[in-house]
Motif scaffolding. Structure first.
Motif, PDB file in Angstrom:
ATOM      1  N   UNK A  49       0.000  -7.019  -9.768  1.00  0.00           N
ATOM      2  CA  UNK A  49      -1.084  -7.943  -9.408  1.00  0.00           C
ATOM      3  C   UNK A  49      -2.406  -7.165  -9.368  1.00  0.00           C
ATOM      4  N   UNK A  50      -3.478  -7.773  -9.809  1.00  0.00           N
ATOM      5  CA  UNK A  50      -4.768  -7.077  -9.837  1.00  0.00           C
ATOM      6  C   UNK A  50      -5.392  -7.024  -8.455  1.00  0.00           C
ATOM      7  N   UNK A  51      -5.383  -8.155  -7.749  1.00  0.00           N
ATOM      8  CA  UNK A  51      -6.041  -8.183  -6.439  1.00  0.00           C
ATOM      9  C   UNK A  51      -5.016  -7.909  -5.340  1.00  0.00           C
ATOM     10  N   UNK A  52      -5.121  -6.710  -4.743  1.00  0.00           N
ATOM     11  CA  UNK A  52      -4.238  -6.329  -3.658  1.00  0.00           C
ATOM     12  C   UNK A  52      -5.056  -5.612  -2.595  1.00  0.00           C
ATOM     13  N   UNK A  53      -4.579  -5.669  -1.373  1.00  0.00           N
ATOM     14  CA  UNK A  53      -5.237  -4.937  -0.294  1.00  0.00           C
ATOM     15  C   UNK A  53      -5.062  -3.440  -0.522  1.00  0.00           C
ATOM     16  N   UNK A  54      -6.052  -2.652  -0.156  1.00  0.00           N
ATOM     17  CA  UNK A  54      -5.973  -1.207  -0.365  1.00  0.00           C
ATOM     18  C   UNK A  54      -6.256  -0.867  -1.816  1.00  0.00           C
ATOM     19  N   UNK A  55      -5.270  -0.302  -2.497  1.00  0.00           N
ATOM     20  CA  UNK A  55      -5.448   0.087  -3.885  1.00  0.00           C
ATOM     21  C   UNK A  55      -5.371  -1.132  -4.798  1.00  0.00           C
ATOM     22  N   UNK A  56      -6.375  -1.332  -5.624  1.00  0.00           N
ATOM     23  CA  UNK A  56      -6.381  -2.493  -6.519  1.00  0.00           C
ATOM     24  C   UNK A  56      -5.385  -2.304  -7.654  1.00  0.00           C
ATOM     25  N   UNK A  57      -5.080  -3.423  -8.327  1.00  0.00           N
ATOM     26  CA  UNK A  57      -4.162  -3.361  -9.453  1.00  0.00           C
ATOM     27  C   UNK A  57      -4.687  -2.495 -10.583  1.00  0.00           C
ATOM     28  N   UNK A  58      -6.004  -2.500 -10.816  1.00  0.00           N
ATOM     29  CA  UNK A  58      -6.594  -1.654 -11.853  1.00  0.00           C
ATOM     30  C   UNK A  58      -6.369  -0.179 -11.516  1.00  0.00           C
ATOM     31  N   UNK A  59      -6.536   0.185 -10.234  1.00  0.00           N
ATOM     32  CA  UNK A  59      -6.280   1.571  -9.819  1.00  0.00           C
ATOM     33  C   UNK A  59      -4.807   1.929 -10.000  1.00  0.00           C
ATOM     34  N   UNK A  60      -3.918   0.984  -9.646  1.00  0.00           N
ATOM     35  CA  UNK A  60      -2.482   1.233  -9.816  1.00  0.00           C
ATOM     36  C   UNK A  60      -2.157   1.459 -11.295  1.00  0.00           C
ATOM     37  N   UNK A  61      -2.728   0.614 -12.162  1.00  0.00           N
ATOM     38  CA  UNK A  61      -2.533   0.761 -13.600  1.00  0.00           C
ATOM     39  C   UNK A  61      -2.960   2.158 -14.066  1.00  0.00           C
ATOM     40  N   UNK A  62      -4.136   2.594 -13.630  1.00  0.00           N
ATOM     41  CA  UNK A  62      -4.653   3.891 -14.055  1.00  0.00           C
ATOM     42  C   UNK A  62      -3.757   5.032 -13.587  1.00  0.00           C
ATOM     43  N   UNK A  63      -3.295   4.960 -12.350  1.00  0.00           N
ATOM     44  CA  UNK A  63      -2.478   6.046 -11.798  1.00  0.00           C
ATOM     45  C   UNK A  63      -1.061   6.027 -12.345  1.00  0.00           C
ATOM     46  N   UNK A  64      -0.518   4.857 -12.649  1.00  0.00           N
ATOM     47  CA  UNK A  64       0.794   4.779 -13.299  1.00  0.00           C
ATOM     48  C   UNK A  64       0.741   5.436 -14.678  1.00  0.00           C
ATOM     49  N   UNK A  65      -0.337   5.180 -15.406  1.00  0.00           N
ATOM     50  CA  UNK A  65      -0.496   5.788 -16.720  1.00  0.00           C
ATOM     51  C   UNK A  65      -0.654   7.298 -16.611  1.00  0.00           C
ATOM     52  N   UNK A  66      -1.218   7.762 -15.498  1.00  0.00           N
ATOM     53  CA  UNK A  66      -1.353   9.193 -15.280  1.00  0.00           C
ATOM     54  C   UNK A  66       0.020   9.825 -15.013  1.00  0.00           C
ATOM     55  N   UNK A  67       0.853   9.116 -14.214  1.00  0.00           N
ATOM     56  CA  UNK A  67       2.202   9.612 -13.916  1.00  0.00           C
ATOM     57  C   UNK A  67       3.034   9.658 -15.194  1.00  0.00           C
ATOM     58  N   UNK A  68       2.992   8.575 -15.971  1.00  0.00           N
ATOM     59  CA  UNK A  68       3.747   8.493 -17.217  1.00  0.00           C
ATOM     60  C   UNK A  68       2.987   7.597 -18.186  1.00  0.00           C
TER      61      UNK A  68
END
Length: 402
Positions: A49-68
Motif C-alpha cells: 500500500x502506498x499510504x501507510x503510517x510511518x514509512x510510506x509505500x514509496x519508501x518501502x518500494x525503494x528499500x525493498x529494491x535496495x535489499x534485493x
C-alpha cells in the motif's frame, strides 16, 4: 513467496485469503517489518500500500529494491496521483492498482509479477552459468597455451641431451673399432682410451646436470632453496628463441646476470614469462628490430612510489608483491614502435591482440600476468612511441643450493 504490506488489518487479511492457496504468504503491518522480512528470506513479489503510517509505500518500494533489486513490487492506493505513479515507476514498481480492486485484477497483477520474477531469475541463473562456462573455457585455453609452451621447453631437454649423447656414442664406437678384436693393448691404445673416457665422463656429467636442472623445474615448492641459477635459465631460453619462428630477421641478444642467483619461482615459469615477452617484442612490428634480455640483482627494496600508472607506464601486482631483497630484475626491451596509450591498459586482457588472426592467441601476456601473480612478483612496463618498450620483471631471488 508473496509479501503483503499494509497498515490496515482488513486489506492484509483479504489478500491473505485470496492468495494463501497459491503462494506462501507473509504479512507485514508496516514498512520496517517488511524490510526485515525481505532481509531474512527470499521474497519474490510484494504487494504494498502506498499510504501507510510511518514509512510510506514509496519508501518501502525503494528499500525493498535496495535489499534485493529482483523483488517485484505491486503498488496499491486509494488516492492515485500523477506524482505517486511517477515515483513508483521510477523505482521500478511492476504494477499499480487502485483500491478498491476486483479479484481478477489483483490476481492478474500478482501472477504477472511472479512470472516476471521467475523469468528474471532464470535469466540471471543462465547468465551466471554462461559466465562460468566462459571462465572455464578461458582457463582451459590458457592451460593449453601454457602446456604447449612447457612442451617446447621440455623438448629442449631432449635437444640438450642429444648433443652429449651423440659425442658419447661416437667415442664408444671409436674405442670399439680400436680395441674390439684386440687381444692385448699397447701403450698408445691405453692413452687413446684414457683420452676418450675423459671426454665421455665430461659428457655424462653434462647429461646429469641437464637432467637435474629440468627435474628441478618440476618442483613447484618455490620457497625451497633454488638449485638452478638464472644464467642457466637464460641459456635455455636463448636456445629456444634461436629456433623460434617469430625471431625471423630481428636482432636478438641475451646478456647473463653478473651474479648467478636462483629465482624463487618454477624454472619453466621463468622461461615461459621471458619467452612470451620476447615473442611479443618480436611481433610488435613487421620491420626488423632489436630485442635485448638482461638482468641485475637489487640489494634494496624497490621504491614503489616511483611507479605511476600513466600513458607510458603500468605496474602490475604491486599489492601482492614480495618486495624483499635480494630481488632479481629481468628486462626484455625492444626498439620497436612502442605501445599507444589507448592500448596499454588492455594488453593483459585475455584474447586481446593487435596482431592478425593467425599471428597470436591474445593469451601470451595474460599468462605472464598470471604467473607473476602466482610467484608474488611484479612487472613494470615503460613504453615510448617511436622508441620502443621495456618490460621489467621483479622476482624474489636467493643464493643457489650447494
Amino acid at each position: 513467496m508473496l509479501l503483503v504490506v499494509d497498515d490496515e488489518e482488513g486489506p492484509r487479511q483479504s489478500l491473505n485469503l485470496i492468495f494463501k492457496d497459491d503462494y506462501e504468504v507473509v504479512l507485514a503491518s508496516d514498512g520496517a517489518t517488511a524490510i526485515e522480512m525481505a532481509q531474512k528470506r527470499r521474497i519474490d513479489v510484494a504487494v504494498c500500500d502506498i499510504r501507510m503510517a510511518g514509512m510510506s509505500g514509496i519508501e518501502v518500494l525503494e528499500r525493498l529494491k535496495y535489499v534485493d533489486p529482483a523483488i517485484e513490487v505491486v503498488m496499491m492506493t486509494a488516492f492515485e496521483t500523477t506524482d505517486t505513479i511517477r515515483q513508483a515507476l521510477r523505482l521500478r514498481a511492476c504494477d499499480y492498482i487502485n483500491k478498491p480492486f476486483d479479484l481478477s485484477t489483483i490476481r492478474s497483477a500478482v501472477a504477472a509479477a511472479m512470472q516476471r520474477r521467475t523469468l528474471e531469475s532464470e535469466i540471471h541463473t543462465d547468465a551466471e552459468k554462461l559466465q562460468r562456462l566462459l571462465g572455464e573455457l578461458q582457463n582451459q585455453k590458457i592451460e593449453e597455451q601454457m602446456s604447449q609452451t612447457r612442451g617446447e621447453i621440455y623438448a629442449s631437454v631432449i635437444h640438450d641431451i642429444n648433443g652429449p649423447l651423440t659425442v658419447i656414442s661416437g667415442f664408444v664406437q671409436m674405442m670399439n673399432q680400436r680395441i674390439g678384436n684386440a687381444t692385448r693393448l699397447e701403450v698408445e691404445d691405453l692413452e687413446f682410451i684414457k683420452g676418450r673416457l675423459s671426454t665421455i665422463t665430461r659428457q655424462v656429467s653434462n647429461c646429469i646436470e641437464i637432467s637435474q636442472r629440468y627435474l628441478g623445474f618440476l618442483r613447484k615448492q618455490t620457497d625451497e632453496i633454488p638449485r638452478v641459477g638464472i644464467n642457466e635459465l637464460l641459456a635455455d631460453l636463448s636456445q629456444l628463441i634461436r629456433v623460434h619462428p617469430s625471431l625471423q630477421e630481428n636482432e636478438f641478444e641475451v646478456q647473463p646476470v653478473d651474479r648467478n642467483l636462483g629465482v624463487r619461482m618454477h624454472g619453466t615459469d621463468v622461461i615461459q614469462i621471458l619467452l612470451n615477452l620476447t615473442v611479443n617484442a618480436f611481433q610488435c612490428s613487421p620491420k626488423p628490430h632489436r630485442v635485448l634480455i638482461y638482468g641485475e640483482v637489487l640489494e634494496q627494496p624497490i621504491d614503489l612510489t616511483a611507479f605511476k600508472d600513466g600513458p607510458q607506464d603500468r605496474l602490475l601486482n604491486v599489492e601482492n608483491f614480495h618486495n624483499t631483497p635480494p630481488l632479481l630484475k629481468l628486462s626484455v626491451t625492444d626498439d620497436g614502435p612502442g605501445i599507444p596509450s589507448e592500448i596499454l591498459p588492455k594488453i593483459f586482457q585475455p584474447y586481446f591482440t593487435t596482431k592478425g588472426p593467425k599471428q597470436g592467441t591474445g593469451l601470451g601476456l595474460n599468462i605472464v600476468q598470471r604467473l607473476i601473480k602466482e610467484a608474488k612478483g611484479a612487472l613494470h612496463i615503460h613504453t615510448q612511441i617511436g622508441k620502443g618498450t621495456t618490460f621489467n620483471l621483479y622476482l624474489r631471488a636467493s643464493p643457489l643450493a650447494r
